[in-house]
Design an enzyme around this catalytic site. Structure first.
Site, PDB file in Angstrom:
ATOM      1  N   LYS A  26      -1.262  -1.126  -4.221  1.00 39.87           N
ATOM      2  CA  LYS A  26      -2.259  -0.052  -4.210  1.00 39.87           C
ATOM      3  C   LYS A  26      -1.463   1.240  -4.250  1.00 39.87           C
ATOM      4  CE  LYS A  26      -5.999   1.884  -1.311  1.00 39.87           C
ATOM      5  NZ  LYS A  26      -5.561   3.276  -1.168  1.00 39.87           N
TER       6      LYS A  26
ATOM      7  N   TYR B  39       0.864  -1.183   0.000  1.00 43.04           N
ATOM      8  CA  TYR B  39       0.000   0.000   0.000  1.00 43.04           C
ATOM      9  C   TYR B  39       0.903   1.237   0.000  1.00 43.04           C
ATOM     10  CZ  TYR B  39      -3.734   3.132   1.809  1.00 43.04           C
ATOM     11  OH  TYR B  39      -4.635   4.156   2.012  1.00 43.04           O
TER      12      TYR B  39
END
Length: 330
Positions: free
Chosen positions: A173, A143
Site C-alpha cells: 500500500k 504499508y
C-alpha cells in the site's frame, strides 16, 4: 508461499472505526457499514485498523475485536479483508498477525515502526519478516506511508529481493506522492504478481497509468461509486472520461484539504453521506466543526455526489450537536 484467492485489486476502502459518543467502539453498525460499501459504493475489499481506522489509537484487545467483527460481518459479502497489524511493539504486531490468521482474514499489512525507527532496508525487512512469520499462511503487504512514519526508506529499494526474505510478500500500500518511487516499484517487479495499491486518492489516475493494480483509501467509503466509474473508464481506454472523474474527485478533496481534512473530518463526511453514525475520533483528535460539515455538505451537493434525498440528517444532527458542545468546551 501465500496465495490469495485472487490478487487484491480494484478499490479497497480504508475503513473507519465507528465509535459511540463516549469513545467506545460501536460494533453494532459494522454490519450496516459492510452492506453500504457493497450495495451503495460498489466496494468489496477493505483495509481494517489502518490510519483511517485509528488502529494505532486502539488497544490490542480493541484491534482484535474490530478485526473479528469486520471478518464476521463481511463473510460472503466482501471479497477480501486485509487487517493492518503494524505496531511499535514487535510482540503486539505478531499477536495481531496470528489473530488475523485465526479469524480468517485474507491478508495482513504492516507499517514501519516509527518511534525507534529502522535506519535502513535490512533493518526494516528484518522487522517485517518477524511479523509475517507469525501468520505464514496469509498474504503480507507493506504499508508505505513515510509522511506519518518518518521512515524514508524508498519502497523501490525495499522491494528489491523482498520475497527471498519474506516469501508471503504480495504487495504494498503506497501512501506517498512520489510517483518516481512508485513507478519504479512497478517497473522493476513486472515479472512478479505483486499488488501495487496506491494510497493517495486524488492522484489515483496518475498511478493507474504507471501500473497500479488497485487503491486503498478513505474516500472510497463515500466516493467509491464515482471512483469505480473512473476505473471503468480507464479500463475501456476512455481517458477523457477517466480524467473528468478524477478532476471531479480532486475538486472535493482540494476543497476539504483547504478547510483542514483528516480522520475526524472523514468520520463526519461518512456520517453525512451514509447515515451510519461514525461517532467522534479518539483523542488527541477532535471532532470536525459544524462549519466544516456545512461546507463539505454544500460542496458534495454542488459536485453531484450528494442529493437532498441522499442526506441522512438524523445521525448528522446528533453529530453536529455533540461537536458544537465539544468545541465550546475546548
Amino acid at each position: 508461499m501465500a496465495s490469495p484467492k485472487k490478487q487484491l485489486q480494484g478499490l479497497v476502502a480504508a475503513t473507519i472505526t465507528p465509535m459511540t459518543e463516549h469513545g467506545e467502539i460501536n460494533f453494532s453498525v459494522i454490519g450496516q457499514y459492510v452492506d453500504y460499501l457493497v450495495e451503495e459504493q460498489g466496494v468489496k475489499n477493505i483495509f481494517v485498523n489502518g490510519t483511517t481506522g485509528e488502529g494505532l489509537s486502539l488497544s490490542v484487545s480493541e484491534r482484535r475485536q474490530v478485526a473479528e467483527e469486520w471478518v464476521t460481518r463481511g463473510r460472503n459479502k466482501l471479497d477480501q479483508v486485509v487487517i493492518h497489524v503494524g505496531a511499535l511493539s514487535l510482540k503486539e504486531s505478531q499477536e495481531l498477525a496470528r489473530h488475523a490468521a485465526e479469524i480468517g482474514a485474507d491478508g495482513i499489512a504492516v507499517i514501519a515502526p516509527f518511534f525507534l525507527k529502522p535506519w535502513n532496508k535490512d533493518v526494516l525487512i528484518n522487522f517485517l519478516k518477524e511479523v509475517a512469520a507469525a501468520a505464514p499462511a496469509l498474504p503480507f503487504y507493506y504499508y508505505h506511508i513515510p509522511a506519518l512514519t518518518g521512515v524514508k526508506i524508498r519502497a523501490e529499494e525495499l522491494l528489491d529481493g523482498i520475497q527471498d526474505k519474506i516469501p508471503t510478500f504480495q504487495g504494498l500500500k503506497f501512501s506517498d506522492t512520489d510517483l518516481l518511487d512508485f513507478g519504479q516499484c512497478v517497473d522493476q517487479n513486472r515479472q512478479r504478481q505483486f499488488a501495487f495499491l496506491f494510497g493517495v486518492d486524488e492522484q489515483l489516475l496518475s498511478a493507474l497509468v504507471m501500473g497500479a493494480t488497485g487503491a486503498v483509501g478513505s474516500t472510497y467509503n463515500y466516493l467509491g461509486k464515482e471512483t469505480n466509474q473512473m476505473l471503468e473508464a480507464f479500463e475501456r481506454k476512455d481517458f477523457s472520461s477517466a480524467l473528468n472523474h478524477q478532476f471531479c474527485i480532486q475538486r472535493f478533496i482540494n476543497f476539504v484539504l483547504k478547510l483542514g481534512f483528516g480522520v475526524s473530518q472523514t468520520k463526519a463526511i461518512m456520517t453525512l453521506v451514509s447515515g451510519i453514525p461514525m461517532g467522534p475520533p479518539r483523542p488527541p483528535l477532535q471532532k470536525a466543526s459544524r462549519e466544516f460539515i456545512d461546507d463539505a455538505k454544500a460542496k458534495l451537493k454542488s459536485l453531484g455526489f450528494l442529493s437532498s434525498t441522499d442526506l441522512k440528517d438524523g445521525n448528522l444532527e446528533s453529530y453536529i450537536a455533540s461537536a458544537s458542545l465539544s468545541n465550546q468546551s475546548v
